[in-house]
Structure formats: structure tokens, C-alpha cells
Design an enzyme around this catalytic site. Structure first.
Site, PDB file in Angstrom:
ATOM      1  N   SER A  51       0.835  -1.196   0.000  1.00  0.00           N
ATOM      2  CA  SER A  51       0.000   0.000   0.000  1.00  0.00           C
ATOM      3  C   SER A  51       0.877   1.255   0.000  1.00  0.00           C
ATOM      4  O   SER A  51       1.584   1.501  -0.968  1.00  0.00           O
ATOM      5  CB  SER A  51      -0.977  -0.052   1.178  1.00  0.00           C
ATOM      6  OG  SER A  51      -2.013   0.883   1.023  1.00  0.00           O
TER       7      SER A  51
ATOM      8  N   HIS B 161      -4.616  -1.584  -4.127  1.00  0.00           N
ATOM      9  CA  HIS B 161      -5.980  -2.007  -3.765  1.00  0.00           C
ATOM     10  C   HIS B 161      -6.946  -1.760  -4.931  1.00  0.00           C
ATOM     11  O   HIS B 161      -8.058  -1.287  -4.748  1.00  0.00           O
ATOM     12  CB  HIS B 161      -6.448  -1.262  -2.518  1.00  0.00           C
ATOM     13  CG  HIS B 161      -5.486  -1.323  -1.375  1.00  0.00           C
ATOM     14  ND1 HIS B 161      -5.015  -2.519  -0.874  1.00  0.00           N
ATOM     15  CD2 HIS B 161      -4.887  -0.331  -0.648  1.00  0.00           C
ATOM     16  CE1 HIS B 161      -4.177  -2.259   0.128  1.00  0.00           C
ATOM     17  NE2 HIS B 161      -4.075  -0.955   0.266  1.00  0.00           N
TER      18      HIS B 161
END
Length: 250
Positions: free
Chosen positions: A137, A173
Site C-alpha cells: 500500500s 488495492h
């Protein structure tokens, strides 16, 4: 032990629920170790949790995951102050590692704090020396020119001041958070981001130097994508998306 050339593993994954611990390292973290080429001793990994404020409870979870995996792990905490010495000592420590793993959180805050401590320059030298740079991330976006983030609040926005080791945008994501895909397409179309490399949850992108050489996943059926400008200019510009099949890690 170092990889034979600068190596980055940029991911939207790396963890799984533990059997007797809160979490364990999933296949992506183990793949980062494999990329380093280390053998005949415990891999040396440094974890950075800057993006979440160096939460000590999470450090403990990561330490337990490393114990289960047989890794020698240390934490580089920057809150309230660096725990591994001054800039020269930090660089010497990082150069002695096999893998640097950066956790998620606020990439905007991470980049600001790293620059205060000179880690933007240090990480370029560590990368060039062959230490594998990896993360999830925010710990993925940081190595690129920029990407999409919720660092500024619940509405997704662009961040464009990444370290730039990899000359692309990065979308994390991509399959699990509503709005990520649409925002990437818009940012690429209007020129805010250049060509952007994106990962579904569980997927990692392997770079040697600045070349994307492999797409790997710890979750069957997941993919990566390259988003680039397809046609048009100004408000008429549109982006195109190329799906990349991912190799399942075991």
C-alpha cells in the site's frame, strides 16, 4: 547478501492471519526474501511503520510474524525519534539488510517524515546497492512517482511526490476499494500521473532496475494492470487499461 541489481517488490498484500499469532507473513514477503538471494542464514529484514506512526502494537505483531518465519527482523522507528542512530548509522544499518519492508498507512505523512530524516536520499543508495525494497500500500506507492491515496481524508486523491525510484504511477488495492480504478484512469488521462502500474489485493510487481520483470500473486485469480493514455487531449483524453496475468506464488 544483496540482489544482483536494484530490486523493488511493490505490493497490495503480504500478510495473512496467524495460527497462534495475530498475523503471519504471506507469500509476497517470502518472495521479497527470495529476491534478495540470501541463503544459509536467517534473512535480515528491517520493517518501517512510518506510514502508521510506528505503532508499537503492530511492531509486535510483525516481530511475531518474523519469529514464525525464521527471519531476523528489526524495526526502524522514526517516532518520536530515530531508534537506530543518526543518518549515517541509519544508512549503514539499511545497507546491511537483505530486505526493507514498508507497511501501509498514510503515504503523504511517510514521505514527509522520511525527507526530514534524509531517507529519500538514503533509500536511493540502498536500492542501488541491491537491498530489496518492498512494501504494501503506502509502502508500495512510496517507491514510485506517485499514486492514489486516502492520506488527505476519506476522499481519494493523487499524491505526486513519491521517491521516484520507479518512473511510473502506482495504483494499490485496485480491486477492493471503490473509486481506485476510476481515479487512476482520470489521473492518467489528465496527465497528473504518467503510465501507472496497479495491483489487485494480494498482487506484487517485481522490478529490476526500473523494468517490470514479473507479476506475482499470493491470491489465485488476481491481476495487475498498466494504465496509460489511449487517445485525445485535454478534457477529451481517455486512458486505457492492460491486464497483466499474475504468477501464483507457493
Amino acid at each position: 547478501m544483496s540482489a544482483d541489481q536494484p530490486t523493488i517488490l511493490a505490493t497490495s498484500g503480504g500478510y495473512k492471519p496467524g495460527v497462534r499469532t495475530a498475523l503471519e507473513f504471506n507469500a509476497l514477503v517470502h518472495h521479497a526474501v527470495e529476491l534478495s538471494g540470501v541463503s544459509a542464514r536467517a534473512p535480515r529484514i528491517t520493517h518501517l511503520g512510518t506510514a502508521s506512526g510506528d505503532q508499537r502494537w503492530f511492531n509486535n505483531d510483525i516481530s511475531e510474524a518474523a519469529r514464525v518465519a525464521g527471519f531476523e527482523l528489526k524495526h526502524l522507528n522514526l517516532f518520536p525519534m530515530p531508534n537506530l542512530g543518526d543518518a549515517a548509522e541509519l544508512e549503514a544499518h539499511l545497507l546491511a539488510q537483505d530486505v526493507v519492508w514498508v507497511n501501509g498507512g498514510s503515504v503523504a505523512n511517510l514521505l514527509a517524515v522520511w525527507r526530514v530524516h534524509g531517507l529519500d536520499h538514503i533509500f536511493r543508495r540502498v536500492w542501488q546497492a541491491g537491498v530489496v525494497l518492498a512494501g504494501v500500500s503506502a509502502g508500495s506507492i512510496c517507491w514510485f512517482d506517485g499514486g492514489t491515496t486516502d492520506s488527505f481524508g476519506p476522499e481519494l486523491r493523487a499524491v505526486t511526490n513519491g521517491l521516484g525510484l520507479l518512473p511510473y504511477g502506482n495504483g494499490v488495492h485496485y480491486d477492493s476499494e471503490p473509486g481506485r480504478r476510476l481515479l487512476v484512469h482520470r489521473l492518467v488521462a489528465d496527465g497528473t500521473l504518467g503510465v501507472t502500474h496497479c495491483t489487485d489485493d494480494g498482487v506484487g510487481l517485481v522490478y529490476r532496475g526500473t523494468e517490470l520483470i514479473d507479476v506475482v500473486t499470493e491470491v489465485p485469480g488476481k491481476s495487475a494492470y498498466i494504465v496509460s493514455t489511449a487517445a485525445g487531449e485535454g478534457p477529451d483524453a481517455v486512458a486505457s487499461e492492460q491486464r497483466l496475468a499474475a504468477r501464483l506464488l507457493h
